[in-house]
Design an enzyme around this catalytic site. Structure first.
Site, PDB file in Angstrom:
ATOM      1  N   ARG A  71      -8.806  -0.127   4.170  1.00 26.29           N
ATOM      2  CA  ARG A  71      -7.823   0.823   3.625  1.00 26.29           C
ATOM      3  C   ARG A  71      -6.498   0.133   3.351  1.00 26.29           C
ATOM      4  NH1 ARG A  71      -6.216   4.601   7.615  1.00 26.29           N
ATOM      5  NH2 ARG A  71      -4.599   4.832   6.075  1.00 26.29           N
ATOM      6  N   CYS A 108      -5.037   8.837   9.180  1.00 21.84           N
ATOM      7  CA  CYS A 108      -4.948   8.080  10.432  1.00 21.84           C
ATOM      8  C   CYS A 108      -4.836   9.013  11.637  1.00 21.84           C
ATOM      9  CB  CYS A 108      -3.686   7.216  10.409  1.00 21.84           C
ATOM     10  SG  CYS A 108      -3.959   5.523   9.955  1.00 21.84           S
ATOM     11  N   ASP A 144       4.654   0.790  11.993  1.00 19.50           N
ATOM     12  CA  ASP A 144       3.463   0.145  11.419  1.00 19.50           C
ATOM     13  C   ASP A 144       3.325  -1.323  11.825  1.00 19.50           C
ATOM     14  OD1 ASP A 144       2.707   2.485  10.223  1.00 19.50           O
ATOM     15  OD2 ASP A 144       3.208   1.883   8.172  1.00 19.50           O
ATOM     16  N   LYS A 160       0.834  -1.216   0.000  1.00 21.59           N
ATOM     17  CA  LYS A 160       0.000   0.000   0.000  1.00 21.59           C
ATOM     18  C   LYS A 160       0.863   1.257   0.000  1.00 21.59           C
ATOM     19  CE  LYS A 160      -1.792   1.615   3.965  1.00 21.59           C
ATOM     20  NZ  LYS A 160      -1.547   3.043   4.241  1.00 21.59           N
ATOM     21  N   ASN A 161       1.822   1.333   0.912  1.00 16.67           N
ATOM     22  CA  ASN A 161       2.571   2.580   1.055  1.00 16.67           C
ATOM     23  C   ASN A 161       3.504   2.838  -0.121  1.00 16.67           C
ATOM     24  OD1 ASN A 161       1.238   3.121   3.383  1.00 16.67           O
ATOM     25  ND2 ASN A 161       2.955   2.725   4.767  1.00 16.67           N
ATOM     26  N   ARG A 209       0.936  14.682  13.155  1.00 16.72           N
ATOM     27  CA  ARG A 209       1.320  14.460  11.763  1.00 16.72           C
ATOM     28  C   ARG A 209       1.370  15.744  10.944  1.00 16.72           C
ATOM     29  NH1 ARG A 209      -0.741   8.703   9.714  1.00 16.72           N
ATOM     30  NH2 ARG A 209       1.274   8.768   8.715  1.00 16.72           N
TER      31      ARG A 209
HETATM   32  C1  UD1 Z   1       4.539   6.942   6.363  1.00 18.36           C
HETATM   33  C2  UD1 Z   1       3.606   5.765   6.180  1.00 18.36           C
HETATM   34  C3  UD1 Z   1       3.052   5.330   7.523  1.00 18.36           C
HETATM   35  C4  UD1 Z   1       4.188   5.067   8.500  1.00 18.36           C
HETATM   36  C5  UD1 Z   1       5.139   6.243   8.570  1.00 18.36           C
HETATM   37  C6  UD1 Z   1       6.388   5.965   9.413  1.00 18.36           C
HETATM   38  C7  UD1 Z   1       2.664   6.111   3.972  1.00 18.36           C
HETATM   39  C8  UD1 Z   1       1.458   6.452   3.160  1.00 18.36           C
HETATM   40  N1  UD1 Z   1       2.522   6.147   5.301  1.00 18.36           N
HETATM   41  O1  UD1 Z   1       3.761   8.003   6.896  1.00 18.36           O
HETATM   42  O2  UD1 Z   1       2.276   4.145   7.322  1.00 18.36           O
HETATM   43  O3  UD1 Z   1       3.633   4.823   9.775  1.00 18.36           O
HETATM   44  O4  UD1 Z   1       5.598   6.595   7.249  1.00 18.36           O
HETATM   45  O5  UD1 Z   1       7.062   4.851   8.927  1.00 18.36           O
HETATM   46  O6  UD1 Z   1       3.690   5.784   3.448  1.00 18.36           O
HETATM   47  N2  UD1 Z   1       6.873  14.622  10.642  1.00 18.36           N
HETATM   48  C9  UD1 Z   1       6.992  15.970  10.889  1.00 18.36           C
HETATM   49  N3  UD1 Z   1       6.828  16.844   9.857  1.00 18.36           N
HETATM   50  C10 UD1 Z   1       6.542  16.423   8.590  1.00 18.36           C
HETATM   51  C11 UD1 Z   1       6.414  15.049   8.333  1.00 18.36           C
HETATM   52  C12 UD1 Z   1       6.585  14.166   9.383  1.00 18.36           C
HETATM   53  O7  UD1 Z   1       7.258  16.368  12.020  1.00 18.36           O
HETATM   54  O8  UD1 Z   1       6.418  17.275   7.698  1.00 18.36           O
HETATM   55  C13 UD1 Z   1       7.032  13.648  11.737  1.00 18.36           C
HETATM   56  C14 UD1 Z   1       5.769  12.852  12.001  1.00 18.36           C
HETATM   57  O9  UD1 Z   1       4.889  13.528  12.868  1.00 18.36           O
HETATM   58  C15 UD1 Z   1       6.337  11.596  12.627  1.00 18.36           C
HETATM   59  C16 UD1 Z   1       7.650  11.409  11.884  1.00 18.36           C
HETATM   60  O10 UD1 Z   1       7.969  12.678  11.324  1.00 18.36           O
HETATM   61  O11 UD1 Z   1       6.606  11.799  13.980  1.00 18.36           O
HETATM   62  C17 UD1 Z   1       7.640  10.377  10.788  1.00 18.36           C
HETATM   63  O12 UD1 Z   1       6.538  10.605   9.925  1.00 18.36           O
HETATM   64  P1  UD1 Z   1       6.617  10.250   8.359  1.00 18.36           P
HETATM   65  O13 UD1 Z   1       7.770   9.343   8.120  1.00 18.36           O
HETATM   66  O14 UD1 Z   1       6.553  11.512   7.589  1.00 18.36           O
HETATM   67  O15 UD1 Z   1       5.276   9.457   8.149  1.00 18.36           O
HETATM   68  P2  UD1 Z   1       4.324   9.483   6.888  1.00 18.36           P
HETATM   69  O16 UD1 Z   1       5.099   9.713   5.646  1.00 18.36           O
HETATM   70  O17 UD1 Z   1       3.169  10.364   7.169  1.00 18.36           O
END
Ligand code: UD1
Length: 427
Positions: A405, A123, A313, A22-23, A128
């Site tokens: 999902r 989620c 995850d 999915k991701n 986030r």
């Molecule tokens: C992706 C995955 C999700 C997984 C996560 C961590 C997808 C669609 N989703 O989510 O399933 O749980 O990686 O492996 O691929 N952060 C910030 N600022 C930002 C972006 C992130 O502070 O602009 C923080 C987040 O709050 C979190 C950390 O960085 O604490 C990691 O998040 P991130 O790796 O960005 O997760 P996603 O890409 O949203």
């Protein structure tokens, strides 16, 4: 509303086909915006999130055609073509349902010179933010404006120049957006402390197949030499390492033995190590990953971390398994601040878990008992299914839209290996 009913206590044994990730799919799909030529994705999982993303791309004028969709097949083939983009706005009502919609921001900006995307929902596992996505795009030369719940990114005339960005925190999504913006920038871009999850590697490989020039694939330092245009490609989505890990936990909690067909051990090493520490036999076989329970489950202490660490995850599913370990396990969630919503529900099934901030202490219990449960995110929902497979009596899992999902035909796959599980309509 549909629910899943599980009669626990059946030992799982046999073969489960692993679907496309999915991701990975959610970051490969928006790459269709980067070229006017067709992009064909094979092994695309059939999931509500993928349908939602397809719908979002259709709103921009991207045509999508599906093949290989016999009802009995897992996965399908989709050809996408963005010959002409008719809109560069991703509206609230589409984006709010799916946080990954933010991944259209960079490719739309790269192709159109401008993009406007509603701030995402998704989620409920913490704040986030998307600040790192925006800072990375700024570093590559974009101007960012925030107004009325939307983010607007604008490239200078002639396109993004490219640039250098060092991520203060490892972010999967921000790395993906930065990559998609950099591949067609006018100059060279450098990304430091980039995420190196296998899904990022999958994205890089597909971008290279489309004509991109990327060095350092699989490392946290990526160098991207912008090219003037990308072309179409045909690409196979990688297997879903989180789905595979989830079914490994499902088999293990029943004392069972399964082959996860298509799973690649080299992309799941932290999960495999955790399962081995718990006392399971895990070995690669030509067809996929073989997981067998043997004797009592042992407690473990571990914390989630960016890849190659233990994936956030997988935290909820592993916790369900540890509920029945002989001893006390300690799990620490370091990625998201609110990712223990499954704990009260597991406790309602007889588990003994305490949380203190980011730490969960799982005291092993001899048995779980069936209950009516529901969860508010995808992996938490799966942890309840896993617990239900081992629980005495009947477990009813509500709010299936989370599971839909991210798990392709979950109940069918579990029934294939002997679970007594069914989806029924109505509440
Ligand atoms: C992706 C995955 C999700 C997984 C996560 C961590 C997808 C669609 N989703 O989510 O399933 O749980 O990686 O492996 O691929 N952060 C910030 N600022 C930002 C972006 C992130 O502070 O602009 C923080 C987040 O709050 C979190 C950390 O960085 O604490 C990691 O998040 P991130 O790796 O960005 O997760 P996603 O890409 O949203």
């Amino acid at each position: 509303m549909d629910k899943i009913i599980i009669r626990g206590g059946k030992r799982l044994a046999g073969r489960i086909p692993v679907s496309g990730a999915k991701n990975a799919a959610l970051t490969l799909l928006p790459c269709a915006l980067l070229t006017d030529e067709p992009l064909t994705l094979r092994n695309l999982p059939r999931l509500a999130d993928i349908d939602g993303f397809q719908h979002l791309l259709n709103q921009f004028g991207v045509s999508t055609a599906i093949a290989g969709a016999r009802p009995e097949d897992f996965g399908r083939v989709m050809t996408l073509q963005a010959t002409r983009i008719t809109s560069s706005v991703a509206p609230y009502d589409l984006v709010r349902k799916m946080r990954a919609s933010i991944l259209v921001l960079a490719p739309m900006l790269a192709r159109m010179g401008e993009a406007k995307v509603s701030l995402p929902g998704g989620c409920a596992i913490g704040n986030r933010p998307i600040d790192l996505h925006l800072k990375a795009l700024e570093a590559l030369g974009a101007t960012i404006e925030l107004a009325a719940g939307y983010v607007r990114a604008i490239a200078p005339d002639g396109g993004l120049p490219g640039g250098r960005y060092s991520f203060p925190v490892v972010s999967v999504g921000a790395t993906e957006n930065a990559l998609m913006a950099a591949v067609t920038a006018r100059g060279k871009s450098t990304l430091h402390n980039a995420a190196r999850e296998p899904e990022i590697v999958d994205l890089c490989r597909m971008l290279v197949a489309m004509g991109a020039e990327i060095e350092g694939i699989g490392t946290s330092d990526l160098v991207i030499h912008g090219v003037s245009r990308l072309h179409g490609a045909t690409y196979q989505v990688m297997p879903d390492r989180i789905e595979a890990g989830s079914y490994a936990c499902a088999a293990a909690i029943t004392g069972g033995e399964v082959t996860l067909a298509g799973a690649r051990i080299e992309e799941m090493e932290a999960t495999v190590q955790a399962l081995r520490d718990i006392g399971l036999h895990v070995e690669p076989r030509p067809e996929g990953l073989h997981v067998a329970a043997d004797g009592p489950l042992r407690p473990v202490t571990l914390e989630t971390a960016p890849y190659p660490g233990f994936a956030t995850d997988m935290q909820a599913q592993l916790m369900a398994l540890l509920c029945l370990a002989q001893g006390t396990s300690v799990l620490t969630e370091t990625i998201f601040e609110n990712r223990y919503m499954h704990v009260p529900e597991l406790n309602r099934m007889g588990a003994h878990i305490e949380t203190k901030g980011r730490v969960a202490i799982v005291h092993g219990v001899p048995k779980l008992t069936g209950a009516e449960v529901m969860a508010t995110d995808l992996r938490a929902s799966m942890s309840l299914v896993i617990a239900g497979l081992a629980a005495e009596g009947e477990t009813q899992v509500h709010r299936l839209y989370h599971l839909d999902r991210g798990y392709e035909r979950l109940e069918e796959k579990l029934a294939l290996v002997g679970a007594e599980i069914e989806r029924v309509g109505g509440d």
